[in-house]
Design a protein around this motif. Structure first.
Motif, PDB file in Angstrom:
ATOM      1  N   MET A  96       0.831  -1.202   0.000  1.00  0.00           N
ATOM      2  CA  MET A  96       0.000   0.000   0.000  1.00  0.00           C
ATOM      3  C   MET A  96       0.872   1.261   0.000  1.00  0.00           C
ATOM      4  N   ALA A  97       0.768   2.034  -1.069  1.00  0.00           N
ATOM      5  CA  ALA A  97       1.479   3.309  -1.180  1.00  0.00           C
ATOM      6  C   ALA A  97       0.670   4.416  -0.520  1.00  0.00           C
ATOM      7  N   GLU A  98       1.343   5.493  -0.174  1.00  0.00           N
ATOM      8  CA  GLU A  98       0.707   6.611   0.529  1.00  0.00           C
ATOM      9  C   GLU A  98      -0.453   7.211  -0.259  1.00  0.00           C
ATOM     10  N   THR A  99      -0.381   7.165  -1.580  1.00  0.00           N
ATOM     11  CA  THR A  99      -1.405   7.789  -2.412  1.00  0.00           C
ATOM     12  C   THR A  99      -2.758   7.091  -2.338  1.00  0.00           C
ATOM     13  N   LEU A 100      -2.803   5.891  -1.763  1.00  0.00           N
ATOM     14  CA  LEU A 100      -4.081   5.182  -1.642  1.00  0.00           C
ATOM     15  C   LEU A 100      -5.026   5.864  -0.664  1.00  0.00           C
ATOM     16  N   VAL A 101      -4.480   6.640   0.268  1.00  0.00           N
ATOM     17  CA  VAL A 101      -5.308   7.363   1.241  1.00  0.00           C
ATOM     18  C   VAL A 101      -4.868   8.822   1.245  1.00  0.00           C
ATOM     19  N   SER A 102      -5.729   9.668   0.732  1.00  0.00           N
ATOM     20  CA  SER A 102      -5.479  11.112   0.740  1.00  0.00           C
ATOM     21  C   SER A 102      -6.711  11.804   1.318  1.00  0.00           C
ATOM     22  N   PRO A 103      -6.830  11.821   2.642  1.00  0.00           N
ATOM     23  CA  PRO A 103      -8.056  12.350   3.265  1.00  0.00           C
ATOM     24  C   PRO A 103      -8.269  13.817   2.939  1.00  0.00           C
ATOM     25  N   ALA A 104      -9.510  14.158   2.598  1.00  0.00           N
ATOM     26  CA  ALA A 104      -9.802  15.525   2.181  1.00  0.00           C
ATOM     27  C   ALA A 104     -10.801  16.227   3.082  1.00  0.00           C
ATOM     28  N   THR A 105     -11.520  15.491   3.909  1.00  0.00           N
ATOM     29  CA  THR A 105     -12.541  16.116   4.747  1.00  0.00           C
ATOM     30  C   THR A 105     -12.430  15.613   6.176  1.00  0.00           C
ATOM     31  N   ALA A 106     -12.999  16.382   7.104  1.00  0.00           N
ATOM     32  CA  ALA A 106     -13.041  15.992   8.509  1.00  0.00           C
ATOM     33  C   ALA A 106     -14.399  16.359   9.078  1.00  0.00           C
ATOM     34  N   ASP A 107     -14.923  15.510   9.937  1.00  0.00           N
ATOM     35  CA  ASP A 107     -16.218  15.741  10.568  1.00  0.00           C
ATOM     36  C   ASP A 107     -15.995  15.957  12.059  1.00  0.00           C
ATOM     37  N   GLU A 151     -10.070   5.921  11.177  1.00  0.00           N
ATOM     38  CA  GLU A 151     -10.775   7.092  10.660  1.00  0.00           C
ATOM     39  C   GLU A 151     -10.365   8.353  11.408  1.00  0.00           C
ATOM     40  N   GLY A 152     -10.191   8.256  12.722  1.00  0.00           N
ATOM     41  CA  GLY A 152      -9.744   9.410  13.490  1.00  0.00           C
ATOM     42  C   GLY A 152      -8.399   9.917  13.015  1.00  0.00           C
ATOM     43  N   LYS A 153      -7.484   8.997  12.752  1.00  0.00           N
ATOM     44  CA  LYS A 153      -6.156   9.381  12.259  1.00  0.00           C
ATOM     45  C   LYS A 153      -6.250   9.972  10.848  1.00  0.00           C
ATOM     46  N   ARG A 154      -7.074   9.368   9.990  1.00  0.00           N
ATOM     47  CA  ARG A 154      -7.247   9.907   8.634  1.00  0.00           C
ATOM     48  C   ARG A 154      -7.745  11.340   8.675  1.00  0.00           C
ATOM     49  N   GLN A 155      -8.752  11.578   9.504  1.00  0.00           N
ATOM     50  CA  GLN A 155      -9.329  12.920   9.559  1.00  0.00           C
ATOM     51  C   GLN A 155      -8.380  13.917  10.236  1.00  0.00           C
ATOM     52  N   ALA A 156      -7.608  13.462  11.205  1.00  0.00           N
ATOM     53  CA  ALA A 156      -6.608  14.351  11.807  1.00  0.00           C
ATOM     54  C   ALA A 156      -5.581  14.770  10.762  1.00  0.00           C
ATOM     55  N   GLU A 157      -5.138  13.838   9.944  1.00  0.00           N
ATOM     56  CA  GLU A 157      -4.222  14.171   8.857  1.00  0.00           C
ATOM     57  C   GLU A 157      -4.847  15.222   7.935  1.00  0.00           C
ATOM     58  N   VAL A 203      -7.051  17.530   8.592  1.00  0.00           N
ATOM     59  CA  VAL A 203      -7.084  18.864   9.223  1.00  0.00           C
ATOM     60  C   VAL A 203      -5.733  19.544   9.090  1.00  0.00           C
ATOM     61  N   PHE A 204      -4.676  18.841   9.422  1.00  0.00           N
ATOM     62  CA  PHE A 204      -3.347  19.444   9.337  1.00  0.00           C
ATOM     63  C   PHE A 204      -2.960  19.754   7.888  1.00  0.00           C
ATOM     64  N   ALA A 205      -3.299  18.851   6.976  1.00  0.00           N
ATOM     65  CA  ALA A 205      -2.930  19.042   5.580  1.00  0.00           C
ATOM     66  C   ALA A 205      -3.604  20.270   4.978  1.00  0.00           C
ATOM     67  N   ALA A 206      -4.748  20.658   5.524  1.00  0.00           N
ATOM     68  CA  ALA A 206      -5.477  21.817   5.007  1.00  0.00           C
ATOM     69  C   ALA A 206      -4.933  23.133   5.556  1.00  0.00           C
ATOM     70  N   GLY A 207      -3.996  23.088   6.480  1.00  0.00           N
ATOM     71  CA  GLY A 207      -3.464  24.302   7.089  1.00  0.00           C
ATOM     72  C   GLY A 207      -2.337  24.912   6.294  1.00  0.00           C
ATOM     73  N   ASP A 208      -1.795  26.009   6.808  1.00  0.00           N
ATOM     74  CA  ASP A 208      -0.717  26.728   6.132  1.00  0.00           C
ATOM     75  C   ASP A 208       0.669  26.249   6.540  1.00  0.00           C
ATOM     76  N   THR A 209       0.755  25.504   7.630  1.00  0.00           N
ATOM     77  CA  THR A 209       2.048  25.026   8.121  1.00  0.00           C
ATOM     78  C   THR A 209       2.489  23.796   7.333  1.00  0.00           C
ATOM     79  N   ALA A 210       3.781  23.727   6.989  1.00  0.00           N
ATOM     80  CA  ALA A 210       4.316  22.541   6.315  1.00  0.00           C
ATOM     81  C   ALA A 210       4.019  21.315   7.175  1.00  0.00           C
ATOM     82  N   PHE A 211       3.407  20.284   6.571  1.00  0.00           N
ATOM     83  CA  PHE A 211       2.904  19.149   7.347  1.00  0.00           C
ATOM     84  C   PHE A 211       3.347  17.828   6.747  1.00  0.00           C
ATOM     85  N   ALA A 212       3.753  16.921   7.640  1.00  0.00           N
ATOM     86  CA  ALA A 212       4.080  15.552   7.249  1.00  0.00           C
ATOM     87  C   ALA A 212       3.426  14.590   8.228  1.00  0.00           C
TER      88      ALA A 212
END
Length: 286
Positions: free
Chosen positions: A108-119, A136-142, A144-153
């Motif tokens: 499984m490569a990273e591109t298989l999961v690219s979460p775009a929304t959070a509830d 799901e909690g971890k996916r949605q946390a990712e 939230v951070f990915a949508a921010g302005d700070t460089a995120f990994a």
């Protein structure tokens, strides 16, 4: 001197990461709820990350070059951290469980999961709900951070074995098999990816000095099934096939990580055969 904030970092490989960063000469601050003392030589702040006001008061005017967030499990926690913590780069310890909905027969490569929304309205503070929706909690946390302005990994960590493992998952096998008891497995258990606690501590410390963004998988080479693990414990392990409630490392789907991105970025992983027997002995001593 690079300033690093570690959220969590009080036990298991999180503590090892803090010690590695400290020993590399970084200015390390650990923030947790205070149930366990932080390693010596670092600044220790006490706050509950779920309490936005308390978190803000504990941090004051501090800002950091890098945050390593070891204990973010929900998009609500991620949202609070985004509002309160000031940093140039944010690294979140995520999990292989973000792929729990994927069905594949290839790594499984990273591109298989690219979460775009959070509830944020889901009952993330309810322990039972969170346990049932860990991936799901971890996916949605990712997300939230990915949508921010700070460089995120985000570091999607394989199943961790070895060291002072508080989860008891490997010890479950050791105790049962050493006693001659059977362990419950699926009819056709599938392999997954594992990593030693020492190696994931090395990897997370390495990410603090790196500058990549986006998700990265972290795991040792050499996939393992529950049968492989059992055979590392006992010459003639006993099994009992079940349809549900199988033992912790019995999987009914292929769940192996593709770690080629991490390798391309410059990290060299070990192979599970290098440390599996050591991890078994650690569990026997626990």
């Amino acid at each position: 001197m690079k300033k690093v904030l570690v959220l969590g970092g009080s036990r298991y490989f999180g503590r090892d990461v803090v010690e590695r960063l400290r020993d590399r000469g970084l200015d390390v601050t650990v923030l947790n709820r205070g149930s366990t003392p932080a390693p010596s030589g670092v600044t220790h702040l006490i706050a509950d990350r779920d309490d936005e006001g308390g978190l803000k008061a504990a941090l004051g005017s501090r800002s950091f070059d890098v945050v390593l967030d070891q204990v973010c499990y929900t998009p609500v926690q991620a949202s609070i951290a985004r509002r309160v913590i000031r940093a140039d780069r944010y690294v979140m310890t995520s999990t292989i469980e973000v792929y729990d909905q994927i069905r594949t027969e290839t790594p499984m490569a990273e591109t298989l999961v690219s979460p775009a929304t959070a509830d944020l309205g889901l009952p993330w503070h309810a322990e039972d709900f969170l346990e049932a929706h860990y991936g799901e909690g971890k996916r949605q946390a990712e997300a939230v951070f990915a949508a921010g302005d700070t460089a995120f990994a985000s570091v999607r960590v394989a199943h961790v074995l070895g060291g002072e493992d508080f989860t008891g998952r490997l010890r479950h096998y050791v105790e049962r098999l050493d006693a001659g008891d059977a362990v419950e497995i699926h009819a056709q258990p599938r392999p997954s990816t594992f990593i030693h606690a020492r190696e994931i501590a090395d990897f997370l410390a390495w990410t603090v000095f790196a500058d990549f963004t986006g998700p990265v998988n972290a795991g040792s080479h050499g996939e393992l099934s529950v049968v492989d693990i059992a055979r590392a414990i006992s010459v003639e392990p006993r099994f009992r096939t079940v349809e549900r409630d199988a033992s912790p490392f019995s999987f009914d789907r292929y769940a192996v990580l593709d770690t080629s991105r991490a390798t391309a970025l410059g990290f060299s992983f070990s192979t599970t055969t290098d440390w599996l027997n050591e991890a078994v002995e650690d569990a026997r001593k626990a």
